[in-house]
Design an enzyme around this catalytic site. Sequence first.
Site, PDB file in Angstrom:
ATOM      1  N   PHE A 123       0.832  -1.148  -0.066  1.00 47.75           N
ATOM      2  CA  PHE A 123       0.065  -0.059   0.081  1.00 47.75           C
ATOM      3  C   PHE A 123       0.831   1.067  -0.001  1.00 47.75           C
ATOM      4  CE2 PHE A 123      -3.071   2.956   1.992  1.00 47.75           C
ATOM      5  CZ  PHE A 123      -3.721   2.964   0.862  1.00 47.75           C
ATOM      6  N   LYS A 220     -12.294  -1.716   8.255  1.00 47.56           N
ATOM      7  CA  LYS A 220     -12.665  -2.440   7.412  1.00 47.56           C
ATOM      8  C   LYS A 220     -13.787  -3.662   7.677  1.00 47.56           C
ATOM      9  CE  LYS A 220      -8.341  -0.996   4.671  1.00 47.56           C
ATOM     10  NZ  LYS A 220      -8.965  -0.418   3.972  1.00 47.56           N
TER      11      LYS A 220
END
Length: 407
Positions: A123, A220
């Site tokens: 990421f 998430k």
Amino acid sequence: MAGARGSLSQINNPLPKKELFDIPSGIVYLDGNSLGPPLRQSSRQAVEVINDEWGKDLIQAWNSANWMSMPRIVGDQIAPIIGAQPGSVAMGDTLSIKAYQALAATLELRPDRRVILSDSGNFPTDLYIAQGLIDTLDRGHKLLTPSPEDVMDMINDDVAVVYLTHVDYRTGRLHDMGAITERAHRHGAVTIWDLAHSAGAVQLAVEETRTEFAVGCTYKYLNGGPGAPAFIYIRQDIVNSIRPALSGWLGHRDPFAMAPQYDPARSTERFRIGTPPVVQFKLLHFALKIWDQISMSDIREASTRLCEQFIQEVEGRCPSLELVSPRNALNRGSQVSFESNDAYSIIQALTDQGVIGDFREPNILRFGIAPLYLDENDIVRAAQTMESVMNSECWREDRYQVKKQVT
């Protein structure tokens, strides 16, 4: 998806547990890998904190409502989800800050080594954090980012830390945490695992693998809400030898002594920094109660089954979309990604028709599979809607061509 109002006392039912979630009627939500939905009673939890705790007890609520202990309480809730022991997970701040703390600590653990090994699929924030720390230290460290498939071969005696995201945020490719950690340790390197797309989605055993650090977010698959606090796991045999690079007052051994010199807590709590965001912690604490009676093995089994079904349905209905996630479930997290030159426009059209996925540069349609609130009927409906969008080419409409601020 509307259902009868649920409560956490009803969680003995098999997966999914749609009745516990507040998802708008008519929506198939395939974006829980980006932001999980709220539980039906989340708003009530927030109101209770504001009205009954803050509103009535004011500053006394730090004691009367146990606000100051929330990071420890929530950390112990997350520990079994990632395969850790109570007391080994510290909470607070953001994932970027926790990644910075972990990376700075690993470089101090290996002061004679200069290589940070990551991969090209990591990421971006993780890579930015690494390069920023390298620039700040100015000690000759370098960041290597080979392809994910080449990471194992790049681990050698020059590497200080292997710093990877467990599940690739674009494709869902899954690293072998056990094998990579074992090889890193064989060469004297430290490991950090970013579990942003793993916690609550795949089975984890951070303690068993002997990784030194793991970090992750909770908004998430853990459904803590936007901006929910992050976590850091630290292997307990090393925690008291590490001095955090960001030394905040709540990581002090005795925060309210207000001592002029930093004396770190004799536990993972030394990686706390500042005042916890209480409302967010209370929402996360409530959301994590679901996991008291859900096993990660059940989640993984359901996830694998739904992902396989989704791949089969989409490939059969939308042959122009190319699968970019690993086909073998053992090498894939709980998401499925397809490739198309028109990915952004297709995602926008799908969203308008009640199927919410998301887009990732440069051409990825990404769909998160969360078995807590998805079932086989949702998967079929999503694939049917994709087929309709692709066949009608409604995604070509002008309104779907302009990118929004958040993609």
